[in-house]
Design an enzyme around this catalytic site. Structure first.
Site, PDB file in Angstrom:
ATOM      1  N   SER A  44      -2.563   0.173 -11.209  1.00 46.33           N
ATOM      2  CA  SER A  44      -1.973   1.429 -11.652  1.00 46.33           C
ATOM      3  C   SER A  44      -1.520   1.318 -13.111  1.00 46.33           C
ATOM      4  O   SER A  44      -2.353   1.117 -13.989  1.00 46.33           O
ATOM      5  CB  SER A  44      -0.839   1.846 -10.718  1.00 46.33           C
ATOM      6  OG  SER A  44      -0.731   3.256 -10.682  1.00 46.33           O
ATOM      7  N   LYS A  59      -3.537   7.501  -2.998  1.00 50.15           N
ATOM      8  CA  LYS A  59      -2.233   7.122  -3.552  1.00 50.15           C
ATOM      9  C   LYS A  59      -1.222   6.972  -2.428  1.00 50.15           C
ATOM     10  O   LYS A  59      -0.313   7.783  -2.222  1.00 50.15           O
ATOM     11  CB  LYS A  59      -1.760   8.159  -4.572  1.00 50.15           C
ATOM     12  CG  LYS A  59      -0.796   7.556  -5.596  1.00 50.15           C
ATOM     13  CD  LYS A  59      -1.464   6.478  -6.432  1.00 50.15           C
ATOM     14  CE  LYS A  59      -0.470   5.704  -7.244  1.00 50.15           C
ATOM     15  NZ  LYS A  59      -1.050   4.582  -7.953  1.00 50.15           N
TER      16      LYS A  59
END
Length: 586
Positions: free
Chosen positions: A385, A189
């Site tokens: 995402s 991330k």
């Protein structure tokens, strides 16, 4: 007193009259003066493909009739342009397409969709020609479908491969005392990595390299096919900058003719059999598209396929053509679900993600809709995402080879100014009724208990996200977790690991939806219809230039994009399911 009352009444009356007169004139102008005169397509015409004002797949429409009057009637989306080119294949008045010094803000997957349509147009027996003073890599990718390709004698060709640059702010935080407290799940991330490190992690470098190589490979594969130049040779050209001048580009077979623009126009005249001293007929893609939108015949089928466009960052609220909001998205899914004529739904996603709660609300609406009729996802430039979150439970998922997807991970960012305020003599004190009653304050150090509770929330959303993906894609939690952790994938990679079903564009997704719903004859219906208020109405008046337009004018396009990025960062509230970086291929 009576005299003063009469004066006041007269002033109020004049004010009301002037206001009514002013808005009356505006309404008349908006209704009768806002549209250009009807466009006529003359015989033996060429379409000029100018895309500088085309940004989104969908240009949007509005529920409120007053907004419809004042809104920008000139809006055209890329989907409209592609449909118009499809119509042009059988339009006897259109003989070819000219791509002249084109500059666009389209993403790479959008360019691929347009390129495919131009290739199909060429196969109809009509010509596609291109001319540019300078070719960027993205523009050359689109222009490479043309034959012949012209370049200005003192022009340039940018063909060198892809590169990514990421700035890191760890030392800046230490020096200024402004710290971004990061709470995340997922080793990939990397949206938050710049605040934690001073250099790129191995995991981030691994995914970025793989992604750039995958996107580049899809680009050169198509250029190779169009130009009949081997992929290895194209990579050699990029590596050595062997096409940087017009002569070098021609030697490497990337362009056909080095000439000035007047020679290019003479070549079009010759193709149209028009005398050299005469003007040839041309029509802009914008005007041709608008004409096709208002005159194209709709078949008599009652069955429909709804196309719901989800484009932009995912935020709370209504949403618009630039952002995805739960208001317009949930309403669109509900309307399409309840409409008996709508037999299937295609959800067209072009989003890097955003607000986790909004993503989940839209996911739930897709889940409810899927129980009633098929839902097929078509991915554009991004479906990453939160963009993948709202896609994962569809009946089928289509992506382009160069779509950027995945990034199944979660993070939160909390700015903290404690070191800075202490340094300049500001001290914050809190008085609480209970142990955890205080909200997060950027002026005191981050409390470990608060951090633990927030991390618990991030972990909960991550588990929910992975569970939704596992159920939607018929995989185990462990299988999804192993390809998640916030890692980004290209469409060609995503199909290998089960995140995507098929490689294809919007039309492929529509065909799949028709097949799933067992219909052969149908029309399409576009959603959402956005709800706007009076402030939006006034902002769209012809003379009402927005503050954004003024800022863009002063700062320039590139600096304005930087400013927009900072504003988006400031507006993000709550836990985010957001792509780790933004890719803009030039």
């Amino acid at each position: 007193m009576k005299f003063l009352g009469n004066v006041l009444a007269t002033i109020v009356g004049l004010f009301v009259f002037l206001m009514l007169f002013f808005f009356g004139i505006l309404i008349i102008v908006a209704i009768f003066g806002g549209e250009p005169e009807g466009v006529t397509v003359k015989n033996n015409s060429v379409i000029e493909l100018d895309l500088k004002n085309i940004k989104h797949d969908y240009a949007g429409k509005y529920e409120d009739p007053w907004i419809k009057i004042f809104s920008d009637k000139k809006s055209v989306g890329l989907t409209d342009v592609i449909n118009a080119i499809e119509e042009a294949k059988t339009d006897d008045d259109i003989k070819g397409i000219s791509i002249l010094n084109d500059e666009s803000s389209l993403g790479i997957a959008q360019s691929k969709a347009l390129r495919d349509e131009l290739e199909s147009f060429k196969k109809s027996g009509k010509f596609v020609m291109a001319y540019a003073n300078v070719y960027s890599q993205k523009e050359y990718y689109l222009n490479s479908v043309a034959n012949p390709i012209y370049i200005n004698p003192v022009g340039e060709m940018d063909f060198k491969g892809l590169s990514a640059e990421i700035l890191f702010f760890k030392e800046l935080q230490e020096k200024t005392g402004v710290k971004m407290e990061v709470i995340r799940h997922g080793k990939y991330k990397s949206a938050v990595e710049p605040f934690l490190e001073n250099k790129m992690s191995d995991a981030n470098r691994e995914q970025t390299t793989a992604l750039l190589n995958s996107v580049w490979n899809s680009i050169v594969a198509e250029i190779s096919k169009s130009r009949n130049v081997p992929v290895d040779k194209l990579n050699e050209v990029a590596n050595g900058l062997l096409a940087r001048t017009p002569e070098m580009a021609k030697e490497q077979k990337l362009v056909d003719i080095i000439a000035y623009e007047d020679v290019y126009h003479d070549a079009i005249r010759k193709a149209l059999k028009v005398e050299k001293d005469e003007d040839y007929n041309k029509i802009s893609i914008f005007d041709y598209t608008k004409k096709m939108m208002t005159t194209s015949k709709i078949n008599d089928a009652k069955d429909e396929i709804a196309i719901i466009y989800a484009q932009g960052e995912i935020q709370s609220g209504e949403g618009d053509v630039n952002t995805i909001g739960e208001g317009s998205m949930r309403r669109s899914l509900q309307e399409a679900r309840k409409n008996k004529n709508v037999k299937a739904i295609v959800l067209r996603i072009d989003s890097p993600g955003g607000n986790a709660l909004t993503s989940d609300l839209i996911w739930r609406e897709v889940e409810l809709t899927k129980k009633v009729k098929p839902v097929v996802v078509s991915m554009g430039n991004y479906a990453a995402s939160g963009g993948y979150y709202i896609a994962c439970n569809a009946n089928q998922i289509f992506a382009e080879n160069n779509t950027i997807t995945g990034s199944i991970g979660v993070f939160g960012i909390l700015p903290n100014f404690n070191k800075l305020t202490t340094k300049i003599g500001i001290n914050a004190e809190q008085v609480n009724t209970h142990e955890n009653s205080a909200r997060y304050s950027p002026f005191v150090p981050l409390d470990e208990k608060f951090k633990a509770v927030t991390l618990e929330g991030v972990e909960h959303i991550y588990k929910t996200f992975v569970t939704h993906v596992a159920e939607g894609r018929k995989m185990t939690f462990a299988q999804v977790d192993s390809i998640a952790q916030g890692r980004v994938w290209s469409g060609s990679e995503a199909i290998k690991i089960g995140l995507v079903d098929k490689i294809g564009g919007l039309n492929d997704a529509i065909s799949a939806a028709a097949k799933l719903s067992k219909i052969k004859k149908y029309n399409t219906r576009n959603y959402p219809e956005y709800k706007k208020d009076i402030e939006d109405l006034l902002a769209n008046l012809p003379f009402a230039k927005s503050k954004e337009a003024f800022i863009k004018e002063e700062l320039g396009e590139e600096n304005y994009k930087v400013l927009q990025g900072i504003k988006r960062m400031q507006s993000r509230k709550g836990v985010q399911t957001m792509m780790p970086f933004e890719i803009n291929i030039q």
